[in-house]
Write an enzyme that holds these catalytic residues in place. Sequence first.
Site: not given
Ligand code: CP3
Length: 349
Positions: A29, A33, A42, A79, A155
Amino acid sequence: MTDRSPPTKRYLRALAGETLTPPPFWLMRQAGRYLPEYRETRTRAGSFLDVCYNPALATEVTLQPLRRYDFDAAILFSDILVVPDALGQKVTFREGEGPALTPIRSASDLNGLTISGLHQHLAPVYETVKTLSKAIPPTTALIGFAGAPWTVATYMVEGGGSKDFAHTKRLMWSEPEIFARMMELLTTATGDYLIRQIDHGAEAIQVFDTWAGTLPEDQFERWAIAPMRTLVERIRSERPGIPVVGFPRQAGILYERYVTETGVDGISLDSSVPLAWAAERLQPKCTVQGNLDPILLVAGGAALDAGIDHILRTLGHGPFIFNLGHGIVPQTPPENVARLAERVKGWRG
Ligand code: CP3
């Protein structure tokens, strides 16, 4: 089409088994944010998924952290939930609440999904990978990724995040044929998706099994190890030379079986994995990656420095990639990431 000469990028050299001092590093990540420029993009885009499906914006946010910090790898901005979305299970992200999906809990729910439109739906993501492969610095590696079938299935069945995965586990134990069919669909779709990312320029693959640690041993073997072995074998035979990293988060001592039985090139450690154990049991078998607690990166100061040094001293003398044990959290001060980068890059063994 596959380049079989030895890799020159530091992240890829480490995955090929080299010990590098200092180790290469990137952060899960690393785009997101905690960066004001991400929040700005965003806001312009609207929803989070709009960023994922817009190649120009997804490329821009992938590059943002590389302009600030000397990371050895970039990870595609997308994602794990774009796969169920592409299979026809519509995914939305509600502001501050995480993902929402209409749950799949029966044979007829499952029959509503199809793999036939997968690549068409994911075409913008492939376009992002292609653009990135030309836009990143020549020493930076490009990582493609997907969620592991088990984690994505949670999910899909829960309809979003969960604390106990009760619906998913009930389906797994009470309707094993339906669950097996769902996992087979996900394993095929995930493999198809990853192969396409490689064909558009991804140089390594990471598979995120965030909820692997919730499975008891026999189910871990069946639903975390076996699908990953299928994915590793498929990539190895269809796109040889592309390293694969697994992240079976919170798998505890099952990390060892996961490494041995899936054949991964690299293993990403969550922050609970004891370092000396990982050095002794995992590092002789594959490259290890990890595992700083993301909250230490929020805390900063002397505690952060000590945490970094402990990891470097214990894992830095074998094949190793410095990373966190899970993704950066939004409240992370960007200056703490700079402090971490400087300390890792300055390590001389
Ligand atoms: O690592 C990176 O920079 C690459 C991008 C990336 C995202 N999600 C961007 C993201 C990667 C590799 C993921 C993987 C992901 N997504 C996982 C596995 C890794 C982990 O973190 O456990 C999972 C379980 C998800 C599912 C997911 N996506 C959830 C549960 C959420 C909501 C929680 C949160 O952090 O907001 C997301 C959203 C998400 N994915 C964001 C980002 C940057 C935030 C979204 C936003 O900008 O509002």
